[in-house]
Design a protein around this motif. Sequence first.
Motif, PDB file in Angstrom:
ATOM      1  N   THR A 281       0.832  -1.200   0.000  1.00  0.00           N
ATOM      2  CA  THR A 281       0.000   0.000   0.000  1.00  0.00           C
ATOM      3  C   THR A 281       0.867   1.251   0.000  1.00  0.00           C
ATOM      4  O   THR A 281       2.043   1.207   0.355  1.00  0.00           O
ATOM      5  N   SER A 282       0.257   2.384  -0.395  1.00  0.00           N
ATOM      6  CA  SER A 282       0.997   3.641  -0.454  1.00  0.00           C
ATOM      7  C   SER A 282       1.415   4.106   0.938  1.00  0.00           C
ATOM      8  O   SER A 282       2.485   4.694   1.106  1.00  0.00           O
ATOM      9  N   SER A 283       0.566   3.842   1.939  1.00  0.00           N
ATOM     10  CA  SER A 283       0.938   4.245   3.302  1.00  0.00           C
ATOM     11  C   SER A 283       2.123   3.432   3.804  1.00  0.00           C
ATOM     12  O   SER A 283       3.020   3.955   4.469  1.00  0.00           O
ATOM     13  N   ASP A 284       2.143   2.135   3.469  1.00  0.00           N
ATOM     14  CA  ASP A 284       3.283   1.298   3.838  1.00  0.00           C
ATOM     15  C   ASP A 284       4.542   1.762   3.112  1.00  0.00           C
ATOM     16  O   ASP A 284       5.643   1.711   3.662  1.00  0.00           O
ATOM     17  N   LEU A 285       4.375   2.216   1.860  1.00  0.00           N
ATOM     18  CA  LEU A 285       5.518   2.677   1.087  1.00  0.00           C
ATOM     19  C   LEU A 285       6.160   3.893   1.739  1.00  0.00           C
ATOM     20  O   LEU A 285       7.384   3.968   1.858  1.00  0.00           O
ATOM     21  N   SER A 286       5.354   4.851   2.166  1.00  0.00           N
ATOM     22  CA  SER A 286       5.893   6.057   2.804  1.00  0.00           C
ATOM     23  C   SER A 286       6.676   5.714   4.056  1.00  0.00           C
ATOM     24  O   SER A 286       7.786   6.224   4.280  1.00  0.00           O
ATOM     25  N   ASP A 287       6.128   4.823   4.881  1.00  0.00           N
ATOM     26  CA  ASP A 287       6.808   4.468   6.125  1.00  0.00           C
ATOM     27  C   ASP A 287       8.063   3.656   5.843  1.00  0.00           C
ATOM     28  O   ASP A 287       9.104   3.857   6.496  1.00  0.00           O
ATOM     29  N   SER A 288       8.004   2.740   4.866  1.00  0.00           N
ATOM     30  CA  SER A 288       9.178   1.935   4.531  1.00  0.00           C
ATOM     31  C   SER A 288      10.303   2.813   3.998  1.00  0.00           C
ATOM     32  O   SER A 288      11.474   2.615   4.332  1.00  0.00           O
ATOM     33  N   LEU A 289       9.943   3.788   3.151  1.00  0.00           N
ATOM     34  CA  LEU A 289      10.946   4.716   2.630  1.00  0.00           C
ATOM     35  C   LEU A 289      11.591   5.511   3.757  1.00  0.00           C
ATOM     36  O   LEU A 289      12.808   5.702   3.781  1.00  0.00           O
ATOM     37  N   ALA A 290      10.746   6.002   4.675  1.00  0.00           N
ATOM     38  CA  ALA A 290      11.262   6.805   5.783  1.00  0.00           C
ATOM     39  C   ALA A 290      12.193   5.973   6.665  1.00  0.00           C
ATOM     40  O   ALA A 290      13.243   6.457   7.111  1.00  0.00           O
ATOM     41  N   ARG A 291      11.833   4.722   6.923  1.00  0.00           N
ATOM     42  CA  ARG A 291      12.696   3.845   7.717  1.00  0.00           C
ATOM     43  C   ARG A 291      14.029   3.614   7.009  1.00  0.00           C
ATOM     44  O   ARG A 291      15.095   3.639   7.633  1.00  0.00           O
ATOM     45  N   ALA A 292      13.956   3.378   5.688  1.00  0.00           N
ATOM     46  CA  ALA A 292      15.178   3.151   4.912  1.00  0.00           C
ATOM     47  C   ALA A 292      16.071   4.387   4.945  1.00  0.00           C
ATOM     48  O   ALA A 292      17.297   4.283   5.094  1.00  0.00           O
ATOM     49  N   ALA A 293      15.462   5.561   4.814  1.00  0.00           N
ATOM     50  CA  ALA A 293      16.239   6.806   4.836  1.00  0.00           C
ATOM     51  C   ALA A 293      16.871   7.029   6.209  1.00  0.00           C
ATOM     52  O   ALA A 293      18.026   7.453   6.312  1.00  0.00           O
ATOM     53  N   ALA A 294      16.121   6.746   7.270  1.00  0.00           N
ATOM     54  CA  ALA A 294      16.662   6.891   8.618  1.00  0.00           C
ATOM     55  C   ALA A 294      17.843   5.943   8.834  1.00  0.00           C
ATOM     56  O   ALA A 294      18.855   6.313   9.450  1.00  0.00           O
TER      57      ALA A 294
END
Length: 308
Positions: free
Chosen positions: A85-98
């Motif tokens: 899902t798009s919401s999961d994508l945003s959180d996964s991206l943010a975790r990866a960036a962190a």
Amino acid sequence: MSDEEYPLILKAAWYYYMEDYTQQQISQMLGVSRAKVIRLLEEARAEGVIQFIFRAEDSSRMQIERGLIERFGLDDAYVIPTPGTSSDLSDSLARAAAMYVSDHLRADGYLNIGYGDTMSLVLNHLAVGRSGSLNVVSLTGGVSYYLPKISSEIFGMRLYLTPAPLVVSSRDLRDALLEEQSIRDVYRMTEHADMSLVGIGGAEDNATVLRNGILSKTELALLKMQGAVGDILTHFVDAHGQPIDTTIENRIVSTSLEDLRAMRNVVGVAAGPEKVAAIHAVLVAGYLNVLITDGETARSLLACQVES
């Protein structure tokens, strides 16, 4: 590879890859020089004594990352699996960036960070996931956008924010604000930061600039009519990454794209089909050194073509 040398090659490979011994430790155990250990390990790979097998999905990911690096002249690329899902994508991206920031930024380092929902999520993940202190410097106005929902005191995050709105009412007011000493001080800090983290927005109906009331639907529609495909640091750009010349551009309190291009270690964090054109534009214009995205977006970027 002689019969006499094979046992040495086998032992060196086993100790190094299976027992996690250092080359110096292996040198002492085998009674040979460290240079010979290095040669033995090279022969082990060349002769097939040790073989590396990547899972199919990992091999594909590495090829995609290498393709992005070569196609767009990047220093690095980090591609995550595409969530459901798009919401999961945003959180996964943010975790990866962190994770990327934590792995690559020195202790007590300075991180420039741009405006956007993904950047806010990154700050929250850094607040709970990074050990040690971190200095965060804003690349745009809009103080509230840079305040993590989780207390920054958890690990001592120090925020250096531009004391101004993101968008003001007139060009004259923007120019006057940029002459304020407090704002100039923050801008000078951005020039010396160790890393810069920026989001990339698409020119779609659910864009962050619309949800946060930065722009109206009419203003965004006008930008799209003028060729805008998305924004970076709230600078809207065309398919070639060139800024769109509008009155909105003249009212933004934001680091210029020329200054962004001159910064060290600029990491772009963005994904999704609605952002492909914007991400591609930012990449071809050379604003980024590193891209963090997902697999589907990466494949779309590699297939993307822009008319001259």
